[in-house]
Scaffold this active site. Structure first.
Site, PDB file in Angstrom:
ATOM      1  N   HIS A  63      42.915  26.030  27.160  1.00 15.41           N
ATOM      2  CA  HIS A  63      42.085  25.521  26.058  1.00 15.41           C
ATOM      3  C   HIS A  63      40.601  25.845  26.305  1.00 15.41           C
ATOM      4  CE1 HIS A  63      41.442  22.492  22.744  1.00 15.41           C
ATOM      5  NE2 HIS A  63      40.231  22.491  23.294  1.00 15.41           N
ATOM      6  N   GLU A  64      40.120  25.520  27.508  1.00 14.09           N
ATOM      7  CA  GLU A  64      38.703  25.792  27.805  1.00 14.09           C
ATOM      8  C   GLU A  64      38.440  27.290  27.875  1.00 14.09           C
ATOM      9  OE1 GLU A  64      36.518  23.536  27.541  1.00 14.09           O
ATOM     10  OE2 GLU A  64      38.040  21.961  27.342  1.00 14.09           O
TER      11      GLU A  64
END
Lengths: 230, 230, 230, 230, 230, 230
Positions: free
Chosen positions: E34-35
């Site tokens: 996600h990051e």
């Protein structure tokens, strides 16, 4: 204290003391038919709560009253039971329409109760196929901005669907109320006349005058529900 | 204390003391026709309450007044009776339209009353077939979020239906008001002229000048309803 | 105290003391035409209140003013009279359009007044056939939840009808204002030039410069209505 | 105190003291074009107020500013003048689009001002034929329930009409802004470059660098209107 | 104090102290993707702010964070830059969809941020051709009744247009986010694995592991913007 | 303190002390099927949290309860997991429909929970393709006038889309709930009968009576989620 003392005390709490007001003979008769409509339909619904008492003695804002209560506390109600309650609550108006072919303002609180039950059937209890098993009415604790999960901000189309489903249910129930009263017109007359003569009918008398067998008695814990007529 | 003292005292409470204002002859005449319209239609409705008094003495904000009250307290009103009240309340405007072919602002509070009755017939008392026996107006105690049972959040379609049913009822009643006044034009003239001459007409005079038989007298307990004209 | 003292005092109360502001010659001229438009149309409406005074001396927020007041207090207004007031209130803008072929912000409060009258004609006084003799605007005392009788919760269709009827009435009146000013263009010019020369015209001068006969004088009790121009 | 002292003091009051922030060269250039767009279009509108000063020294939240003020106080504005103000207010964005072919957030307050003027032209000053000479925006003092005369409860159709008329006016003005800047692209460049060099241009310099004749000077009373760029 | 001390202190202020919570290996991996999605897309947008740090150490409510900040303060943002920010903010969700083919609740605050930017592009900054250069959202200081100039009382049609333009912008950006991540899938994997190994990546490492050249360094004044993941 | 002591204490905190109320045999049986429906579907969802306990001892307002809790704290939920929770929450109603062919009010809070999850999937977590990756519900901190970025003032069309997507998700899940319970009807019967006999089933017993393998045990940290039945 006998049971009748108890129910008398309960009546006072629920409806206030009997009120000395002067009804015209016509109003008294209409009240008798109105309450008999509630009571007879209440007795006729298969899953309905027993009728405990009928009265045309004015109390508080009500000109008459019909008491129904279950044999014991109930937890959760079937859709069929709720329809029966709507039919019973419409019985007063249906009786007036059948007997006098005229509608009066006297059913105002009946219609409110009926609408309230039907709206919750449709919008909170998932009892309308058209709306489906979703909650579309805001709940008592719904803070719309904080928990916009449920019925808040429903679309216009959903509100329309709820309105039309409510209408459908109430119409169906009202037609059943009319049909059942027409089928049992003699019993309606008998009950109304008995009520005009005796003013108040207890459970056994109510069923007897209506020519119906009373429901089998279980524990008799009176939790009253009223279908009052103003 | 004689009855007339009593009704005089009641009038003061209801409408305030007579007010010394200077109407032009034209305004005075229009007021007479306006009140005569209310009164004559009030007398002509079969189930209507008797007309007790007509007056064109200005009181408070009103330039004239027509009192009607039932023979005794009433509990519950038939749809037909309510239509009669709408017809009577529209009688002032109908008289102005017939006599002067012009409408004035003087019927503002009549129209408010008429709309209020019609909206409740449609949305609270189940007296419109198109809307059915459901409650679609919020009740006085409806807290929309807590008890969303009834009229809160009605759909736009329902609101439209209520508006059009209200319109239909009021239109039908207004047409009846016009038709009845046209049929009884002579009586309207007679009543208006009597009012211009006497300023105030009591019950018997009102019926006499209108050429109508007064309703049979029962107990005369005056609970006044006013159709005031500002 | 002479009458002129009285009306002068009244003017101060109503409009504030004359204000020393420097208008350009163009603005002064436009103000003269604007007020002359109000005044001339005010004089031309058959049932209109007499014009008492016209002024282009700035007062408070207004650059000019036209006073009209009835011969005596009035109770109730005919639809025709109200249309006349709308026509007069639109006269300032109509004059600007005719003379300069340009519209300004100066008619803002005129348009507000015009809309307010037209909305009440349609929604409160039953003066639109399309809406009928019903009240569709909430009254001053309407507490929507407690007394939902009247205009609260009107349907979108009703609001649309009100808007379009208001629009129709105002359009018809504006067209009449334009037509009447065009027909009486010479009188408009005469009045505006007199106003530019004299700054303030009293009743008789106003009618004289406009070439119109003043209304017959009755009791002269000045209750002022202003069509101010900012 | 010389006039320049006065206007400097006024600037501080209106925009706050000059702020030491570090713009990138790109941001400084964009600001110069943005302000030049405002200023050039302000100068080009026939009925526009003279441009008094242009600056790209950041002040408060604004990165630059263009001052315009009329020769004297004005009372009432023509529709054409208001369109000119909209065109000028859109000049910053139009310049950015022409020069960089990219739009930025820097015109946010310009768009607010533009929309505000256009909405009032349409809904309060009767300057849209489609809406007509009616007030459809609530006034500052409108208490909707008490005085429902004007814009409250406008129908959806009316709101749609207002939105589309606002859109039409702003689109027409923006197209004019683009067309005029394209026609005068050289002057835009000249003004922007002068601004980058001098940071602040006074009235005469502004007109001179833009190659335009300054408006004839009348009384110079500076009431500033700003088209700031954040 | 070295720069890293400074940014560490800043991190604590912005995100709270690192929190000792036990993520499952699956959740930790998902957070890393996600990051990395946020960071890689942040690096890839031509006009984007440099990525300063990526971390999967839970802080406050966030399971991970990606910091981006411009080289210097910025004043005004181009539409293209804002689209880049939307693409970056959608990078977390896009990475989850590509890697796991499943969407989670973890992008809730990303979607809020994305919607907020897109709505302002459309309704406040004039960046949608369909809506045009008008303000259709109420401003922070808009008191609807007093200053109804802008977005208050927008018509339903305008609200629909805003919604559909917002949807179009976000959809276009999301498709770009998916396409760019698919094109750069290897780099996404490399970045996520580096993050799983090192937990926190500084600016140079972040660009190095992603196989991208870091942006030329200018003044390094860290003003953080976070794309947190809960 | 043993684990069972801990979970017992937790139960009291979450649901209140066991309440001595007298259910009819019919109500007790219906409760057993209702809770078994929740529990069996909870066990059958691939990604679901383990079922920890089932009980038909009335507590507080609930007649029974099914506890599920994850093996460890979770951060972020997949769309598939949320659908599983909706299916489980609808299991009580689905069981009643299958067994009794009648719907009751007992699922009210289940429907609220189901709707709440589905609305957030659609309007906050971007899990509906029709609505897309945008936020269309106002967030907990959304002050509509100050930060109109997200779901406030959504258009009617958007609200309709949200409603219909919510309906679609819930319908799909309900159909799955019915299908799975029909496929596993024997297991439903076994679980319900075990519950009627034992009143409370612990985790291992619950899976054993349902004929299902319990999920592999990890750290057993009970964070309870209840699907209560009133």
């Amino acid at each position: 204290m006998e049971l009748s003392d108890f129910t008398n005390a309960l009546e006072k709490i629920l409806l206030g003391t009997a009120r000395k007001i002067m009804l015209t003979p016509g109003e008294r008769e209409r009240t008798a038919y109105h309450e008999s409509g509630h009571a007879l339909l209440g007795m006729l619904q298969p899953a309905g709560d027993p009728v405990r008492k009928i009265s045309i003695i004015p109390r508080g804002r009500a000109l008459g009253a019909t008491f129904q209560s279950p044999e014991s506390d109930r937890y959760g109600f079937e859709a069929g039971y709720l329809r029966g309650r709507i039919i019973g609550a419409l019985g007063g108006r249906a009786a007036e329409e059948i007997v006098y072919n005229e509608i009066t303002t006297g059913a105002e609180s009946d219609l409110e109760q009926v609408t309230r039950i039907a709206r919750q059937m449709v919008g909170r209890w998932g009892m309308s196929e058209a709306v489906g098993p979703v909650s579309v009415l805001p709940g008592p604790l719904d803070e719309p901005l904080l928990f916009p999960g449920v019925g808040d901000r429903s679309s216009e189309r959903t509100r329309e669907l709820v309105d039309s489903e409510v209408r459908r249910i109430v119409d169906e129930c009202y037609n059943q109320a009319l049909a059942q009263l027409r089928t049992h017109r003699d019993q309606l007359e008998a009950l109304a006349h008995a009520l005009l003569e005796h003013e108040t009918l207890d459970e056994l008398d109510a069923y007897r005058f209506a020519g119906l067998a009373p429901p089998e008695q279980l524990a008799l814990r009176p939790a009253a529900r009223t279908a009052a007529r103003t």
